[in-house]
Design a protein around this motif. Structure first.
Motif, PDB file in Angstrom:
ATOM      1  N   UNK A 149      -0.085 -18.995  13.575  1.00 42.81           N
ATOM      2  CA  UNK A 149      -1.316 -18.340  13.127  1.00 42.81           C
ATOM      3  C   UNK A 149      -1.060 -16.873  12.814  1.00 42.81           C
ATOM      4  N   UNK A 150      -1.618 -16.420  11.702  1.00 37.83           N
ATOM      5  CA  UNK A 150      -1.599 -15.004  11.357  1.00 37.83           C
ATOM      6  C   UNK A 150      -2.930 -14.651  10.720  1.00 37.83           C
ATOM      7  N   UNK A 151      -3.640 -13.679  11.315  1.00 36.79           N
ATOM      8  CA  UNK A 151      -4.922 -13.253  10.764  1.00 36.79           C
ATOM      9  C   UNK A 151      -4.777 -12.206   9.679  1.00 36.79           C
ATOM     10  N   UNK A 152      -3.555 -11.799   9.348  1.00 39.85           N
ATOM     11  CA  UNK A 152      -3.308 -10.837   8.278  1.00 39.85           C
ATOM     12  C   UNK A 152      -2.004 -11.231   7.594  1.00 39.85           C
ATOM     13  N   UNK A 153      -1.748 -10.643   6.430  1.00 40.88           N
ATOM     14  CA  UNK A 153      -0.575 -11.001   5.614  1.00 40.88           C
ATOM     15  C   UNK A 153      -0.398 -12.523   5.602  1.00 40.88           C
ATOM     16  N   UNK A 154      -1.429 -13.202   5.099  1.00 42.92           N
ATOM     17  CA  UNK A 154      -1.419 -14.666   5.058  1.00 42.92           C
ATOM     18  C   UNK A 154      -0.346 -15.202   4.122  1.00 42.92           C
ATOM     19  N   UNK A 155       0.250 -14.342   3.323  1.00 43.99           N
ATOM     20  CA  UNK A 155       1.205 -14.714   2.278  1.00 43.99           C
ATOM     21  C   UNK A 155       2.629 -14.648   2.803  1.00 43.99           C
ATOM     22  N   UNK A 156       2.800 -14.075   4.024  1.00 42.34           N
ATOM     23  CA  UNK A 156       4.081 -13.922   4.704  1.00 42.34           C
ATOM     24  C   UNK A 156       5.080 -13.142   3.832  1.00 42.34           C
ATOM     25  N   UNK A 157       4.532 -12.148   3.120  1.00 42.28           N
ATOM     26  CA  UNK A 157       5.372 -11.294   2.279  1.00 42.28           C
ATOM     27  C   UNK A 157       6.200 -10.376   3.166  1.00 42.28           C
ATOM     28  N   UNK A 158       7.511 -10.361   2.951  1.00 52.64           N
ATOM     29  CA  UNK A 158       8.406  -9.537   3.750  1.00 52.64           C
ATOM     30  C   UNK A 158       9.312  -8.724   2.830  1.00 52.64           C
ATOM     31  N   UNK A 159       9.105  -7.417   2.865  1.00 47.11           N
ATOM     32  CA  UNK A 159       9.929  -6.505   2.091  1.00 47.11           C
ATOM     33  C   UNK A 159      10.024  -5.204   2.885  1.00 47.11           C
ATOM     34  N   UNK A 160      11.144  -4.956   3.546  1.00 43.94           N
ATOM     35  CA  UNK A 160      11.257  -3.764   4.400  1.00 43.94           C
ATOM     36  C   UNK A 160      11.082  -2.456   3.633  1.00 43.94           C
ATOM     37  N   UNK A 161      11.446  -2.423   2.351  1.00 43.40           N
ATOM     38  CA  UNK A 161      11.257  -1.201   1.556  1.00 43.40           C
ATOM     39  C   UNK A 161       9.770  -0.947   1.324  1.00 43.40           C
ATOM     40  N   UNK A 162       9.021  -2.025   1.068  1.00 45.37           N
ATOM     41  CA  UNK A 162       7.567  -1.917   0.929  1.00 45.37           C
ATOM     42  C   UNK A 162       6.954  -1.426   2.240  1.00 45.37           C
ATOM     43  N   UNK A 163       7.368  -2.026   3.360  1.00 41.27           N
ATOM     44  CA  UNK A 163       6.837  -1.619   4.664  1.00 41.27           C
ATOM     45  C   UNK A 163       7.126  -0.146   4.944  1.00 41.27           C
ATOM     46  N   UNK A 164       8.319   0.313   4.597  1.00 45.14           N
ATOM     47  CA  UNK A 164       8.676   1.714   4.839  1.00 45.14           C
ATOM     48  C   UNK A 164       7.840   2.664   3.987  1.00 45.14           C
ATOM     49  N   UNK A 165       7.556   2.270   2.744  1.00 44.39           N
ATOM     50  CA  UNK A 165       6.683   3.091   1.895  1.00 44.39           C
ATOM     51  C   UNK A 165       5.282   3.198   2.506  1.00 44.39           C
ATOM     52  N   UNK A 166       4.798   2.085   3.043  1.00 44.51           N
ATOM     53  CA  UNK A 166       3.480   2.116   3.678  1.00 44.51           C
ATOM     54  C   UNK A 166       3.496   2.986   4.933  1.00 44.51           C
ATOM     55  N   UNK A 167       4.556   2.885   5.717  1.00 47.34           N
ATOM     56  CA  UNK A 167       4.665   3.747   6.893  1.00 47.34           C
ATOM     57  C   UNK A 167       4.632   5.215   6.476  1.00 47.34           C
ATOM     58  N   UNK A 168       5.340   5.542   5.409  1.00 48.44           N
ATOM     59  CA  UNK A 168       5.361   6.928   4.927  1.00 48.44           C
ATOM     60  C   UNK A 168       3.980   7.362   4.450  1.00 48.44           C
ATOM     61  N   UNK A 169       3.267   6.458   3.776  1.00 45.08           N
ATOM     62  CA  UNK A 169       1.916   6.767   3.299  1.00 45.08           C
ATOM     63  C   UNK A 169       0.970   7.007   4.473  1.00 45.08           C
ATOM     64  N   UNK A 170       1.070   6.177   5.480  1.00 44.32           N
ATOM     65  CA  UNK A 170       0.156   6.269   6.614  1.00 44.32           C
ATOM     66  C   UNK A 170       0.411   7.510   7.452  1.00 44.32           C
ATOM     67  N   UNK A 171       1.655   7.995   7.437  1.00 43.61           N
ATOM     68  CA  UNK A 171       2.009   9.150   8.263  1.00 43.61           C
ATOM     69  C   UNK A 171       2.076  10.445   7.451  1.00 43.61           C
ATOM     70  N   UNK A 172       1.749  10.374   6.173  1.00 48.10           N
ATOM     71  CA  UNK A 172       1.807  11.574   5.320  1.00 48.10           C
ATOM     72  C   UNK A 172       0.821  12.631   5.821  1.00 48.10           C
ATOM     73  N   UNK A 173       1.235  13.885   5.755  1.00 50.02           N
ATOM     74  CA  UNK A 173       0.399  14.969   6.262  1.00 50.02           C
ATOM     75  C   UNK A 173      -0.592  15.493   5.220  1.00 50.02           C
TER      76      UNK A 173
END
Length: 561
Positions: free
Chosen positions: A476-500
């Motif tokens: 069961x997964x209540x999010x990312x139902x598509x099971x998309x896995x791309x570490x470069x994408x995840x890192x870009x999102x981490x950078x966006x979320x932590x941007x000052x």
């Protein structure tokens, strides 16, 4: 004439009862000598309501009701700015990692038997701390844990059972709470406006008699009077609600909300035309007698919402895992035809990416979307190297709602016309449908996502972030139902979320969205709009970009009667 079922007849009686309760004795004049009255707001909900427990809220219909009953720390205004709610003010330290909230005095939980004397007590900061720690817990149906994991200090360890408390939640005193983040997160306030982070008392979990999903105690403008999820939900005015209007008049104006769950569109249309219900959503899929009805009898409104409708792609499937197949499917869909003909001009063709064009400070990068191109579609399919037999084994899953069925059939025809694929479509009740896609049993599926809070982050992190996916593809997964896995994408999102700064955040979001579309990991179909009808005497009713409506200042104008 087809005879009425016992259930339909019963619903008509209920609607008549609602109408009769709107008599003079139910009308409350808001201001002496004015034509503004409170009263009973009645509407029919065709969506699914499986729970009213905030942290399990999933369907739009559930979140709407939760927003009537509970309130979060902060709220989103109609212009998508963040305004105080349970928290009357807040401060942020210099590096953006500590948020200190002052909790409003004079906010009381609804009266309930869960309290020792039956009277709702005052909300204090420890209630917020309790709810936020509960949100970080690994329990069945939790739809909000991923909001705090990776954001709130200690949330991930608590979720994984490696800590007894969430270290980033600190109680200063009865009116003050401090949240400490792992890294700066400029969208924290937007995230905290989510209705599913509404505050409830600890006694609700300890002393509630019955199913937690069938009732909620909060501080909101309305409280549950009775609930039968097959028939009727009755909410009554919270007489001790804290908010006042600009003139000092207590809110809400309305005395009650009465919601039926009738599925027969003709019954609902007749009830609306007879003013037995005050509001009807989704006019585009309403009964034919309303779609082209004269606007002399009611007010018709239409506005964009923070919602993208798309074709979900289950990435672990060996056919869908082939990028050339995904690109072929992208190029085979005529989004203009879908909006103009199938949806009768409801929505905007999704040609610019996954994020809807509703954010004033965000614009998707140019040329990242896919447009109809049958030649490129066939070429990509050839490059995939797959046999037609395996491609024809693909299936499109859809709910049995009229709009989803029409969209699924249109896409099936486009795949046949432009790729010569013979793909079947299967329809399911919404509850069964979401069980299938959450457990990885659907390959292609008609899906839609309405933002939970006002940020592009919704459409990237909530839908496609891969770091917190379960280990097994069919778990069961209540999010990312598509099971998309791309570490470069995840890192870009981490950078966006932590941007000052907002500028850096937007730049990272744009790069992440571009990468998602380059991977052809999802097929955006259209950016949605809501079209709805209102009784002429209903005033101050607005649907916000989250497709939710706040009834605190809604009233009836009886001057024409």
């Amino acid at each position: 004439m087809r005879p009425l079922s016992i259930y339909t007849s019963w619903i008509i009686l209920i609607l008549l009862f609602i109408s009769s309760c709107s008599s003079e004795k139910e009308k409350v004049m808001i201001t002496s000598g004015s034509d503004k009255y409170g009263g009973i707001f009645a509407y029919n909900e065709s969506g699914t309501i499986n729970t009213l427990f905030p942290a399990r809220g999933y369907f739009q219909s559930e979140i709407q009701v939760i927003s009537f009953i509970t309130e979060p720390l902060v709220k989103m205004a109609p212009d998508m700015s963040i305004v105080p709610c349970i928290a009357e003010s807040w401060s942020v330290n210099e590096d953006g990692t500590e948020y200190t909230f002052k909790i409003r005095n004079g906010v009381y939980f609804h009266d309930s038997d869960i309290f020792s004397n039956g009277e709702g007590r005052a909300l204090v900061a420890s209630d917020v701390a309790f709810c936020f720690q509960k949100a970080c817990e690994d329990f069945p149906g939790n739809t909000v844990s991923h909001y705090f994991r990776g954001v709130l200090k200690g949330a991930s360890k608590y979720f994984d059972g490696q800590a007894d408390i969430v270290s980033g939640i600190e109680l200063i005193d009865d009116q003050t709470l401090k949240l400490t983040l792992k890294d700066p997160f400029s969208d924290l306030l937007a995230l905290l406006s989510n209705a599913c982070l509404g505050i409830y008392p600890e006694e609700y979990l300890k002393n509630w008699q019955g199913d937690l999903d069938h009732g909620t105690i909060g501080t909101g403008p309305f409280k549950i009077s009775s609930f039968d999820k097959e028939k009727l939900l009755l909410l009554e005015k919270n007489q001790r609600y804290w908010a006042l209007n600009d003139e000092g008049t207590p809110l809400p104006y309305l005395s009650a909300i009465k919601m039926t769950f009738e599925k027969d569109k003709k019954v609902v249309a007749d009830a609306f035309k007879g003013q037995m219900i005050n509001f009807i959503p989704n006019l585009n899929t309403a009964h034919s007698s309303l779609k082209n009805a004269s606007e002399d009898s009611f007010t018709r409104k239409k506005n964009p919402i923070m919602r993208t409708k798309f074709l979900g792609l289950y990435m672990p499937n060996e056919v869908v895992a082939n990028k050339q197949v995904r690109k072929a499917l992208q190029y085979a869909i005529d989004k203009d035809l879908l909006v103009d003909s199938v949806l009768n001009k409801k929505g905007i063709p999704a040609k610019t990416g996954m994020i809807p064009p509703i954010f004033s400070d965000y614009v998707s990068l140019d040329n990242i979307g896919y447009k109809l191109d049958p030649i490129s579609a066939k070429h990509s399919l050839e490059l995939s190297g797959l046999e037609m037999e395996s491609l024809n084994n693909l299936e499109i899953y859809s709910t049995n709602s009229e709009e989803d069925v029409n969209v699924a059939n249109a896409i099936r025809k486009m795949f046949k016309d432009n790729l010569d694929l013979s793909i079947s479509v299967k329809y399911f009740h919404p509850s069964e449908y979401y069980e299938l896609i959450e457990s990885g049993k659907a390959t292609l599926f008609i899906d839609g996502y309405t933002g939970d809070y006002p940020s592009p982050d919704n459409f990237l992190y909530n839908l496609f972030y891969g770091k917190y996916l379960p280990k097994g593809d069919e778990e069961y997964s209540g999010f990312n139902l598509y099971r998309y896995k791309n570490p470069f994408f995840d890192n870009l999102l981490d950078s966006a979320r932590h941007a000052k700064t907002k500028e850096f955040q937007i730049e990272y979001f744009q790069k992440a969205e571009k990468m998602l579309m380059s991977d052809a990991a999802v097929i955006p179909l259209y950016y949605d709009e809501t079209e709805y009808g209102l009784n002429k005497d209903l005033q101050n009713f607005v649907i916000d970009p989250l497709n939710l409506f706040d009834l605190r200042k809604v009233y009836f104008n009886r001057s024409s009667q």
